[in-house]
Design a protein around this motif. Structure first.
Motif, PDB file in Angstrom:
ATOM      1  N   GLU A  90       1.689   0.016  -8.682  1.00  0.00           N
ATOM      2  CA  GLU A  90       1.679  -0.712  -7.409  1.00  0.00           C
ATOM      3  C   GLU A  90       2.848  -1.698  -7.378  1.00  0.00           C
ATOM      4  OE1 GLU A  90      -1.950  -2.303  -5.224  1.00  0.00           O
ATOM      5  OE2 GLU A  90      -1.006  -4.155  -5.924  1.00  0.00           O
TER       6      GLU A  90
ATOM      7  N   ARG B 110       0.826  -1.218   0.000  1.00  0.00           N
ATOM      8  CA  ARG B 110       0.000   0.000   0.000  1.00  0.00           C
ATOM      9  C   ARG B 110       0.857   1.264   0.000  1.00  0.00           C
ATOM     10  NH1 ARG B 110      -5.374  -1.279   1.746  1.00  0.00           N
ATOM     11  NH2 ARG B 110      -5.784   0.908   2.170  1.00  0.00           N
TER      12      ARG B 110
ATOM     13  N   LEU C 272      -3.144   2.398   7.086  1.00  0.00           N
ATOM     14  CA  LEU C 272      -4.138   2.007   6.087  1.00  0.00           C
ATOM     15  C   LEU C 272      -5.318   2.985   6.121  1.00  0.00           C
ATOM     16  CD1 LEU C 272      -4.225  -1.887   6.570  1.00  0.00           C
ATOM     17  CD2 LEU C 272      -3.109  -0.602   4.727  1.00  0.00           C
TER      18      LEU C 272
ATOM     19  N   ASP D 299      -0.190   4.615  -1.843  1.00  0.00           N
ATOM     20  CA  ASP D 299      -0.883   5.570  -0.976  1.00  0.00           C
ATOM     21  C   ASP D 299      -0.066   6.812  -0.643  1.00  0.00           C
ATOM     22  OD1 ASP D 299      -2.771   3.642  -1.081  1.00  0.00           O
ATOM     23  OD2 ASP D 299      -3.093   3.478   1.075  1.00  0.00           O
TER      24      ASP D 299
END
Ligand SMILES: CC(C)(COP(=O)(O)OP(=O)(O)OC[C@H]1O[C@@H](n2cnc3c(N)ncnc32)[C@H](O)[C@@H]1OP(=O)(O)O)[C@@H](O)C(=O)NCCC(=O)NCCS
Length: 397
Positions: free
Chosen positions: A271, A257, A330, A261
């Protein structure tokens, strides 16, 4: 930023406005840095030459070598090839035949081309740096041409690089503004002119900040108390130099992530998939290049899942220096002070197990308001800025 390859790759140092041609080197040769049998072996000259150039450039930009490459990192990045292939080269101006050994002091410039083998496999990360005493003589151009050929041969369509400037310039005609609207770099600096002349565009500016250690209790205690109160459903784990096997899968989710992110502005980043084996390999790489690490992770107790983490690495040869690596919460767990909670836990652990540590270096996108707010509250102060450059390569004719 100083080029220290970590879980993410960092790179580059630059300087402002130097201008005049300096010592003209003799005939130039470009040699590949090989993994030596050990650091005293004759073939280790290029490793040591890379370190000398990195230190000379950093001393000019920052006035210190906290962020400079060390021999362990140079060797480690060239040797480890599971998730990225890294080619390092040096420019030598000693007039000797190609392939001859050289003295580290005869290295006048260095380059790195780093090719991700997972995630952003269309990208080549390139860094070129020339010893301040050998600028404006074509060394940078020779290293850049060589690096570009490597990137093209590897089939990469995007080149990304960065360069550091201290201090950040004031707004005005001498400053180049990031397209994000946050952050500036000097328009007339050597690195800026060099990369703009090769077709790069400025995509993002990162703020490099430092935190003086130890953090006074009167600052840290209220931050810890407020974060602990808001994060009542969470428990913090702190791991030093090892992460228990049972958490590796979840740490891999957080690292994956991280690649999507963290704000990346116009930088083309895909990614980057992590699994437990990649976490294991990466932590082993940290160890092999002569560094320790601390990870603080927040577990959401009702579900037993990791909600966020923060990691620092600790170079054994510079006990007063700490490098902040990745920090992430997250999305579904944000707004509960978990970022502060894990960062305070790292600072607490440093005070316990690394009392010689005097400063933490960190990098954040200038538009990353939430992360910067946490860092500013902890006491991080701006030290320099990094330009993130990008060049799209034309497909071969
Ligand atoms: C950027 C850098 C690599 C250039 O190295 P160099 O050996 O001086 O580069 P070259 O001699 O090949 O210069 C090539 C061109 O860049 C531009 N340039 C480089 N330095 C310049 C300066 N101080 N002022 C104006 N233009 C400059 C010029 O167009 C120059 O061509 P010219 O000399 O014919 O006018 C060097 O300044 C450096 O190491 N900076 C720190 C590291 C860094 O930030 N790297 C860039 C990011 S990857």
């Amino acid at each position: 930023m100083s080029e220290r390859v970590s879980t993410t790759t960092r790179g580059g140092q630059a300087t402002t406005g130097l201008g005049e041609p300096t010592t003209a080197p003799g005939p130039l040769r470009i040699e590949t840095v090989v993994v030596p049998a050990d650091l005293d072996a004759p073939e280790a000259w290029a490793v040591h030459g890379t370190v000398l150039v990195s230190e000379a450039v950093d001393t000019q930009v920052y006035g210190h070598t906290d962020l400079s490459l060390d021999a362990g990192t140079v060797v480690g990045t060239v040797a480890s090839g599971d998730y990225r292939r890294t080619v390092r080269r040096v420019a030598v101006a000693d007039g000797a035949a190609p392939g001859s050994p050289a003295r580290p002091e005869d290295v006048v410039g260095r380059s790195m081309v780093s090719l991700p083998l997972e995630g952003s496999t269309h990208v080549a990360l390139v860094h070129v740096a020339v010893h301040p005493e050998h600028r404006r003589c074509g060394v940078g151009t020779a290293l850049w041409d060589d690096a570009l050929a490597l990137a093209r041969d590897a089939g990469r369509s995007v080149v990304q690089g960065d360069s550091s400037f201290a201090p950040e310039p004031s707004p005005g005609p001498d400053a180049l503004e990031a397209p994000t609207g946050s952050g500036r770099v000097p328009r007339d600096a050597a690195a800026t002119r060099f990369v703009l002349g090769r077709g790069f565009t400025l995509e993002q500016v990162q703020r490099h900040s430092t935190l003086g250690l130890p953090v006074p209790a009167e600052r840290l205690d209220p931050l810890r108390a407020a974060a602990t109160e808001r994060a009542a459903d969470y428990r913090v784990h702190v791991w030093t130099d090892d992460v228990p096997e049972e958490w590796l899968d979840q740490l891999a989710v957080l690292e994956t992530r991280m690649s999507t992110d963290a704000p990346s502005a116009g930088l083309e980043i895909e990614e980057d998939p992590w699994d437990a084996q990649r976490v294991r390999t990466t932590l082993q790489d940290v160890h092999d290049r002569g560094q320790g690490f601390v990870v603080a992770a927040a577990e959401h107790v009702p579900t037993g899942s990791l909600a966020g983490f923060s990691m620092v690495s600790l170079p054994h040869d510079k006990p007063e220096v700490v490098y902040q690596e990745d920090t992430l919460v997250l999305r579904e767990h944000r707004g509960r002070s978990l970022g502060m909670l894990v960062k305070v836990a790292v600072v607490d652990e440093l005070a316990r197990s690394r009392p010689a540590a005097r400063r933490v270096h960190t990098w954040n996108a200038q538009e990353n308001a939430h992360m910067l707010a946490i860092n500013v509250a902890l006491g991080f102060a701006p030290a320099s800025v990094d330009a993130e450059w990008q060049l799209r390569l034309d497909p071969p004719a």
